[in-house]
Write an enzyme that holds these catalytic residues in place. Structure first.
Site, PDB file in Angstrom:
ATOM      1  N   THR A  55      55.880  21.387  75.735  1.00  0.00           N
ATOM      2  CA  THR A  55      55.957  22.132  74.487  1.00  0.00           C
ATOM      3  C   THR A  55      54.666  22.931  74.412  1.00  0.00           C
ATOM      4  O   THR A  55      53.861  22.887  75.324  1.00  0.00           O
ATOM      5  CB  THR A  55      56.129  21.110  73.352  1.00  0.00           C
ATOM      6  OG1 THR A  55      57.389  20.473  73.542  1.00  0.00           O
ATOM      7  CG2 THR A  55      56.044  21.680  71.972  1.00  0.00           C
ATOM      8  N   THR A 112      58.860  24.942  71.140  1.00  0.00           N
ATOM      9  CA  THR A 112      59.289  24.326  72.392  1.00  0.00           C
ATOM     10  C   THR A 112      60.670  24.782  72.828  1.00  0.00           C
ATOM     11  O   THR A 112      61.479  25.242  72.016  1.00  0.00           O
ATOM     12  CB  THR A 112      59.308  22.784  72.237  1.00  0.00           C
ATOM     13  OG1 THR A 112      59.473  22.180  73.510  1.00  0.00           O
ATOM     14  CG2 THR A 112      60.417  22.311  71.330  1.00  0.00           C
ATOM     15  N   ASP A 124      67.187  15.887  72.122  1.00  0.00           N
ATOM     16  CA  ASP A 124      66.395  15.209  71.096  1.00  0.00           C
ATOM     17  C   ASP A 124      67.280  14.468  70.089  1.00  0.00           C
ATOM     18  O   ASP A 124      66.782  13.681  69.287  1.00  0.00           O
ATOM     19  CB  ASP A 124      65.499  16.213  70.349  1.00  0.00           C
ATOM     20  CG  ASP A 124      64.195  16.473  71.103  1.00  0.00           C
ATOM     21  OD1 ASP A 124      63.918  15.770  72.081  1.00  0.00           O
ATOM     22  OD2 ASP A 124      63.457  17.390  70.700  1.00  0.00           O
ATOM     23  N   SER A 139      62.637  15.926  65.592  1.00  0.00           N
ATOM     24  CA  SER A 139      61.533  16.331  66.464  1.00  0.00           C
ATOM     25  C   SER A 139      60.324  15.427  66.237  1.00  0.00           C
ATOM     26  O   SER A 139      60.217  14.752  65.210  1.00  0.00           O
ATOM     27  CB  SER A 139      61.145  17.776  66.139  1.00  0.00           C
ATOM     28  OG  SER A 139      59.981  18.135  66.843  1.00  0.00           O
TER      29      SER A 139
HETATM   30  O1  DON Z   1      60.783  18.252  69.366  1.00  0.00           O
HETATM   31  C1  DON Z   1      60.388  17.363  70.097  1.00  0.00           C
HETATM   32  O2  DON Z   1      59.903  16.329  69.708  1.00  0.00           O
HETATM   33  C2  DON Z   1      60.495  17.565  71.592  1.00  0.00           C
HETATM   34  N1  DON Z   1      61.529  18.506  71.874  1.00  0.00           N
HETATM   35  C3  DON Z   1      59.179  17.999  72.096  1.00  0.00           C
HETATM   36  C4  DON Z   1      59.225  18.127  73.568  1.00  0.00           C
HETATM   37  C5  DON Z   1      57.912  18.183  74.180  1.00  0.00           C
HETATM   38  O3  DON Z   1      56.885  18.087  73.575  1.00  0.00           O
HETATM   39  C6  DON Z   1      57.960  18.381  75.635  1.00  0.00           C
HETATM   40  N2  DON Z   1      56.791  17.960  76.199  1.00  0.00           N
HETATM   41  N3  DON Z   1      56.656  16.866  76.603  1.00  0.00           N
END
Ligand code: DON
Length: 592
Positions: free
Chosen positions: A403, A421, A445, A474
């Site tokens: 992200t 992200t 997610d 998230s």
């Molecule tokens: O929204 C979220 O929590 C995830 N989609 C974030 C993903 C993320 O940080 C990827 N990196 N590891």
């Protein structure tokens, strides 16, 4: 998932001797300080790094000072885009939007217009806002769409055209600008359009990300641009993105309608039709960024402005900090007792996160209860000095940092924290033909199958089950800490799935509790605890051998990893601001 009850050992004190520096039993919540050094800008204390911690070396040299304004992101050109707009008279919101669009060009592994994010704003006049531009499940999405006929979870929620939620980034950035910006979209998008049309030198982060993602991306349309001759673009290669430049120009000229109902929407829907995806014209036309009431908490006299659902970030951060605030003082940074207290606070906050939170349009989020001081007091009574609690265990999945978070402050003291992200690096891999951008794989997610971990090892409950038009929960935690003088003090957030929450919280602790410089607060070793899997994750070499031993005796299963999270932060200091790029990653802190 039903709430998990604690299985605590009957003896509360037997192992307390191992918790070096542990608190006196029955310590009460610390009163909020009413005085102190200028009540805001703090003097620094040295950081007690463990011996041999590599990031301790030259930590101070990573701090960039500026007297007026600062932008910190994972790409120097994108930070410079924000500063360009600030110098043209824009405010922090104008700059944040400029940086966001520039990241979609120069950091396409995570910066995006095909994904979504969250923005927390704190204006110098005291106004606070939280903007949710998270992706939404397409209207045809169903609860079990990623479970096959044998009951197994498929990869369709992570790779390919069915993995994407309806993108929110363009709507979000345009809406933030409309409400809090001062310049037109066509102006703040100029740096991004220029970078896409004229090209820029690929940095090591993009080159490395491309190498890592070659298998994912080769089947899709972006392969020819990013892997000329079948090889990932090397550092220094010039990347020109004419399709993306055209898309950005359309958005700059026509506004978000170009993306949601115009030519870009047509390209996106055509891409879906070509490959069996499910985002329709109606899905795009329906998309709306939502203003939310920010979570406003307090921690040791400072104010926290944080993101409410559909992100769990603010709730979980504030809940963790409320628990930690019950102790008048934390044990020394990096001690076994400090790690224990912090880990147990995280464990409790994550149990609530994983079982109770979801899109507010679909579930009633008990945010007021979870972020209340009295609830924290009750959770605190379940933490036993010198003894790890237990949550049911299962295997973790790998962790990474795909992200991107950026922090912006301007000369007036307006502050913006944004995290955005595609979920995984380059999202679903699908690249919209003719329009020049990647689509997210944010559908992963959701709780695709209750009880089964997602790619971050998170086990989540019904509150986050898939439903048409729903936003997936998230962990993104853009956060602004306002000092006791009423001015923005710290702007922080991170990438890294659930480690976003724990890294953001630890940076706050390092600044507020341990009075570290921002450079040390960022470089200091991190831990992570997300309740399930029941492992205390830590950065290899980040705990001294004695601390590791003490934690094992307390009952922790220790899980060393390379790095935890990727944060970018700005702190107010005497005479201006200091910006620090994540020392575990790359980027640029640019100020003036
Ligand atoms: O929204 C979220 O929590 C995830 N989609 C974030 C993903 C993320 O940080 C990827 N990196 N590891």
């Amino acid at each position: 998932m039903s709430r998990i009850s604690w299985r605590l050992a009957p003896s509360l004190i037997a192992l307390a001797a191992f918790a070096v520096g542990c608190h006196a039993p029955g310590a009460a919540r610390a009163p909020a300080p009413t005085n102190g050094p200028a009540a805001a800008v703090r003097a620094n204390a040295p950081a007690p790094y463990p011996p041999g911690w590599p990031l301790a070396t030259n930590a101070a040299s990573r701090a960039v000072h500026a007297s007026h304004a600062m932008v910190v992101s994972n790409n120097e050109l994108a930070s410079a885009a924000g500063v360009e707009i600030l110098r043209r008279g824009g405010n922090a919101v104008d700059a944040a939007v400029a940086t966001g669009f520039a990241l979609a060009v120069t950091f396409p592994q995570a910066g995006n217009i095909g994904g979504g994010g969250f923005m927390v704003i704190r204006m110098a006049d005291g106004r606070m806002a939280a903007l949710d531009y998270r992706e939404m499940a397409p209207l045809s999405a169903t609860r079990d769409m990623y479970v096959d006929s044998t009951g197994h979870l498929t990869m369709k929620g992570r790779v390919g055209p069915l993995a994407s939620g309806v993108p929110g980034a363009v709507a979000g950035m345009a809406e933030a600008l409309r409400k809090y910006g001062t310049l037109p979209l066509s102006t703040v998008m100029q740096p991004a359009i220029r970078l896409a049309a004229e090209g820029f030198p690929v940095d090591s982060a993009l080159s490395g990300a491309l190498m890592g993602a070659q298998k994912l991306l080769m089947p899709f349309e972006g392969a020819s641009l990013f892997y000329p001759g079948g090889r990932a673009l090397a550092p220094g290669a010039r990347l020109v993105q004419p399709d993306l430049a055209r898309t950005l120009r359309l958005i700059a000229e026509q506004g978000p309608a170009a993306f949601y109902t115009g030519a870009v929407a047509d390209s996106l829907v055509a891409e879906m039709k070509r490959d069996g995806g499910n985002i329709t014209a109606a899905d795009l036309a329906n998309y709306k960024a939502e203003w939310r009431t920010p979570i406003v908490g307090t921690y040791r006299g400072d104010t926290l402005v944080a993101m409410p659902p559909s992100s769990s970030g603010g709730t979980t951060t504030v809940e963790s900090l409320n628990i930690l605030e019950t102790w008048p003082e934390l044990p020394p940074a990096g001690s076994a007792a400090a790690v224990h207290d912090v880990a147990e606070a995280f464990r409790r906050a994550f149990i609530d996160r994983n079982s109770e939170l979801g899109d507010p349009a679909f579930v009633k989020n008990p945010v007021a209860r979870l972020t209340s001081k009295t609830y924290a007091d009750s959770l605190r009574t379940t933490i036993v000095a010198g003894k790890a609690s237990r949550t049911p265990a299962f295997d973790a999945h790998g962790e990474s940092m795909q992200t991107t978070h950026y922090s912006v402050v301007d000369a007036q003291g307006n502050a913006v924290a944004t995290t955005t992200t595609l979920n995984g690096y380059f999202g679903s891999g699908v690249y919209v033909r003719g329009a020049g951008f990647f689509l997210n794989n944010e559908m992963d997610d959701f709780t695709s199958q209750p009880g089964t971990p997602n790619q971050f090892g998170l086990v989540q409950g019904e509150a986050n089950a898939i439903a048409p038009g729903k936003r997936m929960l998230s962990a993104m935690s853009p956060t602004i800490v306002v000092g006791r003088d009423g001015k923005a003090l710290l702007v922080v957030g991170a990438a890294g799935g659930p480690t976003i929450i724990t890294a953001t919280t630890q940076i706050i602790l390092n600044v507020v509790d341990y009075h570290m410089s921002l450079a040390d607060a960022m470089a200091f070793p991190r831990i992570h605890e997300q309740a399930l899997p029941d492992k205390l994750v830590y950065e290899r070499g980040g705990l001294s051998a004695a601390v590791e031993d003490s934690l094992k005796v307390m009952g922790y299963e220790l899980a060393p990893v390379g790095h935890l999270a990727n944060a970018n932060a700005v702190l107010r200091v005497p005479g201006g601001w200091v910006g620090v790029v994540e020392p575990r990653s790359t980027g640029g802190a640019v100020g003036y």
